[in-house]
Design a protein around this motif. Structure first.
Motif, mmCIF file in Angstrom:
data_model
loop_
_atom_site.group_PDB
_atom_site.id
_atom_site.type_symbol
_atom_site.label_atom_id
_atom_site.label_comp_id
_atom_site.label_asym_id
_atom_site.label_seq_id
_atom_site.Cartn_x
_atom_site.Cartn_y
_atom_site.Cartn_z
ATOM 1 N N THR A 130 0.758 -1.338 0.185
ATOM 2 C CA THR A 130 -0.123 -0.082 -0.001
ATOM 3 C C THR A 130 0.777 1.295 0.145
ATOM 4 O O THR A 130 1.857 1.282 0.405
ATOM 5 N N TYR A 131 0.165 2.398 -0.319
ATOM 6 C CA TYR A 131 0.775 3.772 -0.287
ATOM 7 C C TYR A 131 1.144 3.975 1.071
ATOM 8 O O TYR A 131 2.241 4.482 1.368
ATOM 9 N N GLU A 132 0.315 3.691 2.081
ATOM 10 C CA GLU A 132 0.648 3.915 3.155
ATOM 11 C C GLU A 132 1.998 3.338 3.879
ATOM 12 O O GLU A 132 2.586 3.736 4.698
ATOM 13 N N ALA A 133 1.956 1.826 3.502
ATOM 14 C CA ALA A 133 3.127 1.210 4.031
ATOM 15 C C ALA A 133 4.351 1.836 3.256
ATOM 16 O O ALA A 133 5.567 1.948 4.130
ATOM 17 N N LEU A 134 4.273 2.276 2.040
ATOM 18 C CA LEU A 134 5.623 3.037 1.456
ATOM 19 C C LEU A 134 6.019 4.347 2.099
ATOM 20 O O LEU A 134 7.017 4.464 2.563
ATOM 21 N N ARG A 135 4.889 5.162 2.449
ATOM 22 C CA ARG A 135 4.802 6.230 3.155
ATOM 23 C C ARG A 135 5.597 6.190 4.618
ATOM 24 O O ARG A 135 6.681 6.912 5.058
ATOM 25 N N ASN A 136 5.191 5.194 5.355
ATOM 26 C CA ASN A 136 5.601 4.838 6.701
ATOM 27 C C ASN A 136 6.975 4.596 6.870
ATOM 28 O O ASN A 136 7.893 4.856 7.627
#
Length: 428
Positions: free
Chosen positions: A399-405
């Motif tokens: 997910t985008y969130e996993a990449l961002r985090n």
């Protein structure tokens, strides 16, 4: 199979109530919607401009794992050998400065298929449960108080209480219903590609996907997708850049791109000029509205393409499925006004809206400067988890969130982090 006999061209006049819905476009979006509605007992007419299926369709042809999970019947016909598939788990990613990072996944990243085979398999399923007409080019769409009227290029009329427009990036339905502006050059990219047999053009590593983030002046990338018996490679750039720099020179540019790949040792052989094709891709996310009275838009017609990766098949089929859900509700209730159909937009925003919006943000930021791409690929070469998340996000596996985090937690040098933060919109 309920198909009209060859040569039979009945005039479907304004009093014809044969069909509950007409779907324009027999690609993945339209065929998915038709199949789903036909299975539910809806009387569907599916129209496509191609003379017959299989038909030629230029496309990279990659199926993600999430597509197979959402549409189990696709996995079934792939496993049965109905469509040839090359499942790959290794990806080479190259930046503008030539930095190359290679990722080996534990499972398949992308199932590579030929679109003419895949689309034909989907079309056959739609054809088994609904009426189909091929060789029909729709040139006019008028929404009237009690029905939608479609006119073909030969003057034939088709009417139904509602329609789904799944008629490509150049959708007549989208334009004639006012859902897409005629002047949309900045909303598209052009993919210049060829698909040819290995005896003509081969790749060094047939077990890998190649992605080249190389265009420095505008949004763009190159790719090599090895199929079972064919090599698919191409280059995409924004349409406005193409019209300014490459108008009338697309095939020549493509040949130069292949020569560059040969010089690197990635491919051998010669390009096939007859295999060269160029086609538009919407890259600005879904349209502001994908519905109006008696009309829904799905697939490329509605802008359902990932603006970062140009992935379209998953979003086409998902939007087609959700459009079918909304259409079924409308048909059963006999309520076809825009307010009643607005639930379609709510549904796709819930399932794929966030993903598509993030893709637009990343594309607009990351492709504004080659130094950002260079920094990202160099860092990912040093950080295996970052590389996994970048490519996983590209292939729909993370997910985008996993990449961002992960970026937030990483120990990037400050100047690199600043570029990464700007690239993916973390400063918001």
């Amino acid at each position: 199979m309920r198909a009209l006999a060859e040569g039979a061209l009945p005039t479907m006049d304004l009093m014809d109530n044969t069909f509950d819905i007409i779907i324009v476009g027999g690609g993945p979006a339209g065929a998915t919607a038709a199949y789903q509605l036909g299975l539910a007992g809806v009387r569907v007419l599916l129209l496509d401009k191609a003379a017959a299926f299989p038909r030629e369709k230029p496309c990279g042809g990659g199926l993600t794992a999430r597509l197979l999970d959402r549409f189990p019947y696709v996995r079934e016909f792939l496993d049965a050998g109905e469509v040839s598939v090359n499942p790959l788990s290794r990806i080479h990613l190259e930046s503008p400065d030539g930095t190359r990072a290679t990722y080996q996944a534990d499972s398949t990243c992308l199932h590579l298929i030929r679109r003419w085979e895949f689309d034909a398999a989907l079309f056959r399923r739609a054809e088994s449960v609904c009426t189909v007409r091929t060789g029909v080019m729709i040139r006019r769409c008028i929404v009237k108080p009690d029905h939608v009227e479609l006119e073909s290029s030969t003057g034939e009329l088709f009417t139904a209480p509602m329609i789904i427009g799944a008629d490509s990036a150049n959708s007549v339905i989208a334009r004639h219903t006012g859902l897409r502006d005629e002047a949309a050059h900045k909303l598209y990219a052009i993919d210049m590609m060829e698909e040819t047999t290995y005896d003509r053009l081969d790749v060094k590593d047939r077990e890998s996907i190649y992605i080249f983030l190389t265009l420095k002046e505008a949004f763009g990338y190159g790719y090599i997708f090895p199929k079972t018996e064919h090599l698919n490679l191409g280059y995409a750039c924004k349409l406005d850049w193409y019209l300014t720099k490459l108008r009338g020179k697309g095939a020549e540019f493509h040949g130069e791109w292949v020569d560059q790949l040969k010089a690197k040792g990635d491919v051998t052989g010669e390009t096939n000029p007859e295999g060269y094709k160029a086609f538009p891709i919407p890259i600005s996310g879904p349209l502001e509205k994908t519905y109006t009275d008696r009309v829904l838009l799905a697939g490329d017609a509605g802008g359902f393409v990932n603006a970062f990766t140009a992935e379209g098949i998953y979003y086409a089929m998902t939007s087609g499925s959700l459009a079918a859900d909304a259409a079924l509700t409308a048909i059963r209730s006999k309520r076809y006004d825009a307010r009643s159909l607005s639930g379609y937009q709510v549904a796709w925003q819930r399932e794929i809206g966030s993903d598509l919006q993030h893709s637009v943000d990343i594309q607009s930021r990351l492709f504004n400067g080659s130094d950002r791409i260079d920094a990202l690929v160099r860092k990912s070469k040093e950080d295996p988890e970052l590389l996994r998340l970048i490519l996983g996000y590209s292939m729909g596996m993370s997910t985008y969130e996993a990449l961002r985090n992960h970026m937030v937690r990483s120990t990037m040098p400050k100047w690199v982090w600043g570029k990464m933060k700007a690239a993916v919109g973390l400063s918001r």
